[in-house]
Enzyme design. Structure first.
Site, PDB file in Angstrom:
ATOM      1  CG  ASP A   9      -1.863   1.224   1.246  1.00 11.10           C
ATOM      2  OD1 ASP A   9      -2.285   1.656   0.158  1.00 11.10           O
ATOM      3  OD2 ASP A   9      -2.189   1.726   2.329  1.00 11.10           O
ATOM      4  CB  SER A  10       0.265   4.735  -0.897  1.00 13.19           C
ATOM      5  OG  SER A  10      -1.016   4.822  -0.314  1.00 13.19           O
ATOM      6  CB  CYS A  73      -2.940   0.678  -2.586  1.00 15.24           C
ATOM      7  SG  CYS A  73      -3.020   2.425  -3.062  1.00 15.24           S
ATOM      8  CD  GLU A 150      -0.935   7.359   6.136  1.00 12.95           C
ATOM      9  OE1 GLU A 150       0.165   7.463   6.677  1.00 12.95           O
ATOM     10  OE2 GLU A 150      -1.317   6.310   5.589  1.00 12.95           O
ATOM     11  CB  CYS A 196      -9.572   4.803   0.132  1.00 12.76           C
ATOM     12  SG  CYS A 196      -7.976   5.280   0.844  1.00 12.76           S
ATOM     13  CG  HIS A 198      -5.470   5.268   4.264  1.00 12.73           C
ATOM     14  ND1 HIS A 198      -4.837   4.673   3.199  1.00 12.73           N
ATOM     15  CD2 HIS A 198      -4.495   5.856   5.000  1.00 12.73           C
ATOM     16  CE1 HIS A 198      -3.536   4.896   3.283  1.00 12.73           C
ATOM     17  NE2 HIS A 198      -3.301   5.608   4.374  1.00 12.73           N
TER      18      HIS A 198
HETATM   19  N1  DGL Z   1      -4.728   3.515   0.655  1.00 12.20           N
HETATM   20  C1  DGL Z   1      -4.777   4.125  -0.651  1.00 12.20           C
HETATM   21  C2  DGL Z   1      -5.982   3.602  -1.435  1.00 12.20           C
HETATM   22  O1  DGL Z   1      -6.515   2.593  -1.110  1.00 12.20           O
HETATM   23  C3  DGL Z   1      -4.856   5.613  -0.653  1.00 12.20           C
HETATM   24  C4  DGL Z   1      -3.808   6.386   0.006  1.00 12.20           C
HETATM   25  C5  DGL Z   1      -3.104   7.341  -0.912  1.00 12.20           C
HETATM   26  O2  DGL Z   1      -3.696   8.300  -1.423  1.00 12.20           O
HETATM   27  O3  DGL Z   1      -1.931   7.090  -1.132  1.00 12.20           O
HETATM   28  O4  DGL Z   1      -6.402   4.198  -2.384  1.00 12.20           O
END
Ligand code: DGL
Length: 289
Positions: A9-10, A73, A150, A196, A198
């Site tokens: 993931d990012s 992600c 975050e 997402c 997150h």
């Molecule tokens: N967790 C990432 C997603 O599922 C988003 C976070 C980011 O913008 O890097 O899209």
């Protein structure tokens, strides 16, 4: 024979997918990479997202020996899945298709709300995945939510903290706009996809903000179920009968190595909330600029 599964993931969000994978495929060895130095991906172009995602995938496969990859992600899944598949010689699973599949199973009206990053929404990957399943997807970018998560300003803070109130208000504004869009189109959404990885950390606040009866879909569980099938890693719980497919070892300590491209201390501190258990020592890795 213990499969090694790379999860990427990012940031920390993908740990919610790893958590679901640990339930579905507890016997695997996991390498998780959070590309925290280059977060957010969601505000970047397809070219940049693909470059970052490919480098991350190659690290997990070539340097950590991952035999399977889960792109935990939505942004990388929406914009870079093809590029990743071309770049590494292992099976790759993203989170968009499992998410849309779960929405199909949940929705009765066929109208589905999707909240995601800017890049994911602009790609219309969810709208297309929904359409392929006879659903109408209505998408809304919620760019403020990833930074709030975050920062740890999630619904998991105790009590009615000011941070939680701010996050709840931001969620309310985004959802009101999305519901107004749906009403303008005379749609009757009954399902909301958290597009997402997150957002599951905000689930209690999101559930409090949606209309009564609306189903909230987190693609993590659906992704973990599909991973077990696609990677041939069925557990006893999933009904595997082939003894070469390993049985569950739920009592064992899971084998997880976490890597981050920035601030391992922050990853260790916040990551346990996403993972539902301590992350262990997080290793710093440099993937270049
Ligand atoms: N967790 C990432 C997603 O599922 C988003 C976070 C980011 O913008 O890097 O899209």
């Amino acid at each position: 024979m213990t499969p090694t599964i790379g999860v990427f993931d990012s940031g920390f969000g993908g740990l919610t997918v790893l958590r679901a994978l640990l339930t579905q495929i507890p016997q695997a060895r996991y390498c998780f990479l959070g590309d925290t130095a280059r977060l957010p991906y969601g505000s970047k172009s397809r070219r940049t997202i693909a470059k970052y995602a490919v480098e991350s995938a190659q690290f997990l496969v070539h340097e950590q020996g991952a035999e399977f990859l889960v792109i935990a992600c939505n942004t990388a899944s929406a914009l870079a899945l093809d590029a990743i598949q071309e770049a590494v010689p292992v099976p790759v699973l993203g989170v968009i298709e499992p998410g849309a599949q779960a929405a199909r199973a949940a929705s009765i009206s066929g109208d589905v709300l999707v909240i995601a990053t800017d890049a994911t929404v602009q790609s219309h990957a969810y709208a297309e995945a929904c359409k392929a399943r006879g659903l109408h997807g209505i998408e809304r970018a919620c760019p403020l939510l990833v930074p709030l998560v975050e920062e740890g300003w999630t619904g998991y803070l105790p009590g009615d903290s000011p941070e939680q109130a701010v996050t709840a208000q931001v969620i309310r504004i985004y959802l009101d706009q999305l519901l107004a869009d749906a009403a303008t189109q005379s749609l009757q959404p009954d399902t909301l996809v958290l597009g997402c990885t997150h957002y599951p950390l905000l689930r209690p606040l999101i559930e409090a903000a949606v209309p009564a009866g609306m189903r909230v879909i987190d693609s993590a569980e659906a992704t973990a179920e599909q991973a077990a099938i696609k990677f041939g890693c069925h557990t006893k719980a999933a009904g595997a009968t082939d003894p070469s497919h390993l049985g569950t070892r739920e009592s064992d300590t899971p084998q997880i190595r976490c890597f981050a491209t920035d601030s391992v201390e922050k990853f260790e501190r916040l990551g346990s909330r996403f993972l539902g258990r301590p992350t262990g020592t997080v290793e710093l890795v440099d993937l270049g600029g």
